[in-house]
Design a protein around this motif. Structure first.
Motif, PDB file in Angstrom:
ATOM      1  N   ILE A 120       0.875  -1.219   0.073  1.00  0.00           N
ATOM      2  CA  ILE A 120       0.187   0.086  -0.035  1.00  0.00           C
ATOM      3  C   ILE A 120       0.784   1.195   0.029  1.00  0.00           C
ATOM      4  CG2 ILE A 120      -0.127  -0.078   2.505  1.00  0.00           C
ATOM      5  CD1 ILE A 120      -2.996   0.783   1.899  1.00  0.00           C
ATOM      6  N   ALA A 121       2.056   1.286   0.573  1.00  0.00           N
ATOM      7  CA  ALA A 121       2.815   2.287   0.813  1.00  0.00           C
ATOM      8  C   ALA A 121       3.562   2.379  -0.733  1.00  0.00           C
ATOM      9  CB  ALA A 121       4.011   1.933   1.600  1.00  0.00           C
ATOM     10  N   ALA A 122       3.923   1.485  -1.419  1.00  0.00           N
ATOM     11  CA  ALA A 122       4.540   1.596  -2.714  1.00  0.00           C
ATOM     12  C   ALA A 122       3.525   2.259  -3.744  1.00  0.00           C
ATOM     13  CB  ALA A 122       4.997   0.225  -3.146  1.00  0.00           C
ATOM     14  N   LEU A 123       2.446   1.807  -3.621  1.00  0.00           N
ATOM     15  CA  LEU A 123       1.257   2.513  -4.441  1.00  0.00           C
ATOM     16  C   LEU A 123       1.171   4.084  -4.095  1.00  0.00           C
ATOM     17  CD1 LEU A 123      -1.395  -0.217  -4.464  1.00  0.00           C
ATOM     18  CD2 LEU A 123      -0.124   0.382  -6.276  1.00  0.00           C
ATOM     19  N   SER A 124       0.903   4.276  -2.978  1.00  0.00           N
ATOM     20  CA  SER A 124       0.748   5.641  -2.567  1.00  0.00           C
ATOM     21  C   SER A 124       1.755   6.668  -2.833  1.00  0.00           C
ATOM     22  CB  SER A 124       0.205   5.791  -1.053  1.00  0.00           C
ATOM     23  OG  SER A 124       1.321   5.500  -0.232  1.00  0.00           O
ATOM     24  N   ILE A 125       3.062   5.952  -2.747  1.00  0.00           N
ATOM     25  CA  ILE A 125       4.325   6.888  -2.790  1.00  0.00           C
ATOM     26  C   ILE A 125       4.532   7.073  -4.478  1.00  0.00           C
ATOM     27  CG2 ILE A 125       6.903   6.631  -2.688  1.00  0.00           C
ATOM     28  CD1 ILE A 125       6.132   5.364   0.236  1.00  0.00           C
ATOM     29  N   ALA A 126       4.624   6.086  -5.336  1.00  0.00           N
ATOM     30  CA  ALA A 126       4.517   6.331  -6.615  1.00  0.00           C
ATOM     31  C   ALA A 126       3.831   7.290  -7.298  1.00  0.00           C
ATOM     32  CB  ALA A 126       4.357   4.827  -7.053  1.00  0.00           C
ATOM     33  N   ALA A 127       2.235   7.250  -6.646  1.00  0.00           N
ATOM     34  CA  ALA A 127       1.208   8.132  -6.869  1.00  0.00           C
ATOM     35  C   ALA A 127       1.667   9.666  -6.562  1.00  0.00           C
ATOM     36  CB  ALA A 127      -0.120   8.013  -6.637  1.00  0.00           C
ATOM     37  N   ARG A 128       2.302   9.659  -5.360  1.00  0.00           N
ATOM     38  CA  ARG A 128       2.659  10.918  -5.177  1.00  0.00           C
ATOM     39  C   ARG A 128       3.806  11.497  -5.615  1.00  0.00           C
ATOM     40  NH1 ARG A 128       2.271  13.585   0.128  1.00  0.00           N
ATOM     41  NH2 ARG A 128       3.065  15.768  -0.251  1.00  0.00           N
ATOM     42  N   ILE A 129       4.871  10.774  -6.131  1.00  0.00           N
ATOM     43  CA  ILE A 129       6.014  11.313  -6.767  1.00  0.00           C
ATOM     44  C   ILE A 129       5.639  11.734  -8.143  1.00  0.00           C
ATOM     45  CG2 ILE A 129       8.188  10.543  -7.703  1.00  0.00           C
ATOM     46  CD1 ILE A 129       8.600   8.551  -5.414  1.00  0.00           C
ATOM     47  N   ALA A 130       4.792  10.955  -8.773  1.00  0.00           N
ATOM     48  CA  ALA A 130       4.059  11.321 -10.173  1.00  0.00           C
ATOM     49  C   ALA A 130       3.442  12.669 -10.185  1.00  0.00           C
ATOM     50  CB  ALA A 130       3.267  10.255 -10.708  1.00  0.00           C
ATOM     51  N   GLU A 131       2.423  12.727  -9.000  1.00  0.00           N
ATOM     52  CA  GLU A 131       1.677  13.908  -9.052  1.00  0.00           C
ATOM     53  C   GLU A 131       2.884  15.202  -8.861  1.00  0.00           C
ATOM     54  OE1 GLU A 131      -1.586  15.899  -5.980  1.00  0.00           O
ATOM     55  OE2 GLU A 131      -0.858  13.925  -5.698  1.00  0.00           O
ATOM     56  N   GLU A 132       3.817  15.100  -7.946  1.00  0.00           N
ATOM     57  CA  GLU A 132       4.853  16.115  -7.839  1.00  0.00           C
ATOM     58  C   GLU A 132       5.689  16.501  -9.176  1.00  0.00           C
ATOM     59  OE1 GLU A 132       7.137  15.517  -3.993  1.00  0.00           O
ATOM     60  OE2 GLU A 132       5.474  15.621  -3.195  1.00  0.00           O
ATOM     61  N   MET A 133       5.897  15.376  -9.655  1.00  0.00           N
ATOM     62  CA  MET A 133       6.749  15.432 -10.905  1.00  0.00           C
ATOM     63  C   MET A 133       5.823  15.778 -12.225  1.00  0.00           C
ATOM     64  SD  MET A 133       9.435  12.197 -10.866  1.00  0.00           S
ATOM     65  CE  MET A 133       9.861  12.588 -12.685  1.00  0.00           C
ATOM     66  N   GLY A 134       4.701  15.858 -12.024  1.00  0.00           N
ATOM     67  CA  GLY A 134       3.649  16.244 -13.401  1.00  0.00           C
ATOM     68  C   GLY A 134       3.898  15.266 -14.388  1.00  0.00           C
ATOM     69  N   ASP A 135       4.266  14.110 -14.083  1.00  0.00           N
ATOM     70  CA  ASP A 135       4.690  12.889 -15.196  1.00  0.00           C
ATOM     71  C   ASP A 135       4.155  11.626 -14.809  1.00  0.00           C
ATOM     72  OD1 ASP A 135       5.866  11.633 -17.161  1.00  0.00           O
ATOM     73  OD2 ASP A 135       7.988  12.281 -16.368  1.00  0.00           O
ATOM     74  N   GLU A 136       3.313  11.161 -15.119  1.00  0.00           N
ATOM     75  CA  GLU A 136       2.640   9.782 -14.765  1.00  0.00           C
ATOM     76  C   GLU A 136       3.676   8.870 -15.589  1.00  0.00           C
ATOM     77  OE1 GLU A 136      -1.520   9.149 -15.399  1.00  0.00           O
ATOM     78  OE2 GLU A 136      -1.966  10.573 -13.965  1.00  0.00           O
ATOM     79  N   LYS A 137       4.060   8.942 -16.699  1.00  0.00           N
ATOM     80  CA  LYS A 137       4.751   7.916 -17.209  1.00  0.00           C
ATOM     81  C   LYS A 137       6.119   7.847 -16.953  1.00  0.00           C
ATOM     82  CE  LYS A 137       2.339   8.114 -21.636  1.00  0.00           C
ATOM     83  NZ  LYS A 137       2.603   8.266 -23.167  1.00  0.00           N
TER      84      LYS A 137
END
Length: 707
Positions: free
Chosen positions: A76-93
């Motif tokens: 659950i931490a891996a999923l939420s952290i990946a989403a948070r980093i992608a959001e902060e970078m503005g780069d989902e891919k």
């Protein structure tokens, strides 16, 4: 070529939250990454290390010739952290996530967040991890089995790949051990708490006070001295949580929103702990709230200083869940739960002297668990000299021997001495489950019941999906009772599975299974996980040439009360992975397990009032006493074939048999000290040729001559 080109696309503009302490050390960290192959970051809770380090690595020029891999202990931490980093970078891919049964990674990823178990699985396929140029092992202080094996693997790999960078993070100050392990790697310490935390000690006023009474007294004091700020109470068990809530509710039910938090609690009720707004909140939790979860709004922490800590005794082969004193490092972790939004106050419900005399750190899992899975994984990688593997903390030699014995027991090793994997052992190493469970699947194929055993094995590899809401325990037990089988808890699981899969109705598929779960007090999330595990295991077995088929549905007992062929096949398969978990009934409610251990049927088992002469248990757990958890009745005659490589035979009364024309003897078969077969007459010549020849001469030739 195209994949390498896409990786070299421009890194997006990186922005950092100014309020996170690690951001202010960014330049120092980048410089350390440039100068060193290995860097260790000690960052307290709230420092921002988890979400910001992958971006800092990008800024340092990493992630261009390979991925930046970031491991997390929990899915659950891996999923939420990946989403948070992608959001902060503005780069989902640019950010992918890879956990068991979920893979959103792709060729355009710069960063891949995954569980430590997934990275270990990648090492098995690609020992050089050539797809990565940087690895971040986050939360290394947890010292789980996977983390310790991963750290050992990385030490070996770093010596071979000088272009690979390794960053290790820890939320405690236990970094010198990591530094020494990696040749005195540099350590950067980052502050975490935004606001100071006042530590107070409030030991019980009387020795007779219960944990709940002491905690309730502390909550009352907090309520009297302050008007705002949520409260978090740490208790070691669910029972202590319920008692605390009952006591506090008598006085403050109208002023506090009181919620429990523990692993077995339904997800909807767990989420209440994280809701903001409304009345002042009191969360009463186990150590699940210690490091992995951040509860917003906490200003007060009341800490009993106790937790259930899993331990394994290789001498007795039993798992224990004793209530034990937490370490000083864990106490600091608990204190760190407050002080995030304003000045915090942590009240330790024990003396300062008790704190000072505790262990500095919780012993790593590798010193308190069964090592069979670790040993199997290392042997599969060709590492036979396990004692010389570079563990941060070497396991006890008794633990390694016990792991080898377990693998020999389930047929994964030819011999303990030579440490060579059998073909079954190699297959077990490829299955993402405990070796004992893997053995069950292999045997199930031989019994033509793989389709029946697969759901049971999948269930044994997840948390219990049954829910017991505190206010509806009676209704929950009644709902679960329809699945109960009096002879086998494993069949009870299969009954749940079959009913779940057969659930009808006009609703959508998801709506249908949600309705089924609600009516039968089952966790929807864990039932979905059960399905995911089942699907993954089925794919792996099919890829290895196994055919998944179910036996024809029949009764479990025939009209004479004997086990039917279907019951026997399923339980022989289960028994093959649990040979040392058998027990023989001694008296009412009491069984004798292997290694001369007295055990009792677990209160939650359908067999708790059983008079079955022999049982097998999924686990032997030592709490208030030694309990057989998840049990089933078995026929001891099954043991001789399943444990042919383990049994010990003895022979009595060798004699000349006129009827057979050879020397015969009475054979006895023992397994782990139990007599499982006797009275069988077998030829004695192949067993002891000299003695058989002597008996033949005396009994046959001499008597013939005299006559």
């Amino acid at each position: 070529m195209s994949r390498r080109y896409r990786r070299k696309r421009p890194v997006p503009a990186l922005e950092y939250p100014a309020n996170l302490p690690i951001v202010h050390r960014r330049g120092e960290i980048i410089d350390a990454i440039h100068r060193n192959q290995i860097v260790i970051i000690s960052g307290e809770t709230g420092s921002g290390k988890t979400t910001q380090l992958p971006k800092i690595c990008l800024e340092a020029g990493r992630g261009l010739k390979g991925l930046i891999g970031c491991t997390q202990p929990r899915r659950i931490a891996a999923l939420s952290i990946a989403a948070r980093i992608a959001e902060e970078m503005g780069d989902e891919k640019g950010v992918g996530c890879k956990i068991r049964f979920h893979d959103s990674s792709g060729p355009e990823n710069l960063i891949r967040v995954m569980t430590d178990g997934m990275l270990l699985a990648e090492i098995q396929k690609s020992p050089n991890l050539s797809a990565y140029d940087t690895i971040i092992i986050d939360e290394a202080h947890e010292r789980s089995l996977n983390i310790d094996v991963l750290l050992g693997m990385m030490k070996r790999l770093i010596a071979c790949r000088d272009t690979l960078k390794l960053i290790i993070t820890s939320a405690t100050l236990d970094t010198q051990e990591f530094s020494r392990h990696f040749n005195d790697a540099p350590v950067i310490e980052v502050s975490g708490r935004v606001f100071p935390v006042d530590i107070r000690y409030m030991p019980p006023e009387e020795d007779s006070m219960s944990l709940a009474e002491n905690a309730a007294s502390c909550v009352k004091m907090i309520m009297e001295e302050s008007q705002r700020g949520d409260i978090l109470v740490f208790q070691p068990t669910e029972q202590d949580i319920r008692e605390t809530i009952e006591l506090v509710s008598r006085e403050f039910a109208g002023r506090l929103n009181i919620v429990p938090l523990y692993a077995r609690l339904p997800a909807a009720q767990q989420n209440k702990a994280f809701e903001l707004g409304g009345r002042r909140k009191l969360v009463v939790a186990t150590n699940v709230a210690e490091t992995s979860l951040t509860i917003p709004g906490i200003r007060y922490v009341a800490d009993t200083g106790l937790a259930r800590i899993s331990r394994y005794n290789p001498g007795t082969g039993t798992h224990g869940l004793p209530i034990d004193l937490i370490s000083r490092a864990s106490a600091e972790q608990r204190a760190g739960r407050c002080g995030r939004v304003s000045d915090g106050i942590c009240i330790r419900l024990y003396s300062e002297e008790s704190y000072r005399t505790r262990l500095e750190y919780t012993p790593p899992e590798i010193k308190r668990t069964n090592l069979a899975e670790v040993v199997l994984r290392l042997l599969h990688l060709g590492i036979e000299d396990i004692e010389k593997f570079p563990f941060v903390t070497p396991p006890l030699s008794a633990g390694i021997r016990d792991g080898l014995r377990t693998l020999r027991e389930i047929g994964a090793l030819d011999t303990v001495k030579h440490r060579r994997l059998t073909p079954s052992g190699r297959l077990m190493s490829r299955l993402p489950i405990d070796p004992r469970l893997a053995k069950m699947l292999i045997q199930a194929d031989q019994e033509s019941c793989l389709g029946d055993v697969l759901p049971i094995v999948a269930a044994l590899s997840i948390h219990d999906p049954r829910e017991f809401p505190p206010e509806k325990k009676t209704q929950a037990r009644s709902a679960h009772a329809v699945f109960r089988d009096e002879n086998s808890d494993f069949i009870s699981w299969l009954n749940i599975w079959d009913a779940f899969r057969a659930g009808g109705g006009k609703e959508s598929y998801t709506g249908r299974i949600k309705k089924f779960c609600k009516e039968h007090y089952l966790s929807f999330r864990r039932m979905r996980e059960w399905m995911d595990v089942h699907r993954q295991l089925a794919l792996v077995m099919e890829e290895n040439g196994y055919r998944i088929r179910r036996m024809k549905t029949t009764a479990w007992l025939d009209k004479h009360g004997h086990f039917t062929p279907r019951y026997a096949a399923i339980h022989r398969a289960l028994l093959s992975g649990l040979l040392s978990h058998i027990a023989r009934r001694e008296e009412e409610g009491v069984y004798l397990a292997t290694r001369n251990r007295k055990t009792y049927i677990h209160p939650g088992s359908a067999l708790k009032k059983s008079s079955q002469p022999w049982i097998v248990a999924a686990e032997l757990v030592n709490t208030s006493r030694l309990f057989a958890r998840l049990a089933a009745a078995i026929d001891p005659q099954w043991l001789e074939d399943l444990a042919a490589h383990l049994v010990k035979k003895s022979w009595n009364n060798p004699h000349w048999s006129q009827k057979t024309g050879t020397v015969m003897a009475e054979e006895q078969t023992h397994l782990f000290g139990f007599l499982i077969a006797e009275g069988r007459m077998v030829p004695y010549g192949p067993i002891n040729p000299p003695e058989a020849r002597e008996i033949f001469i005396k009994s046959c030739l001499v008597e013939s001559a005299s006559s």
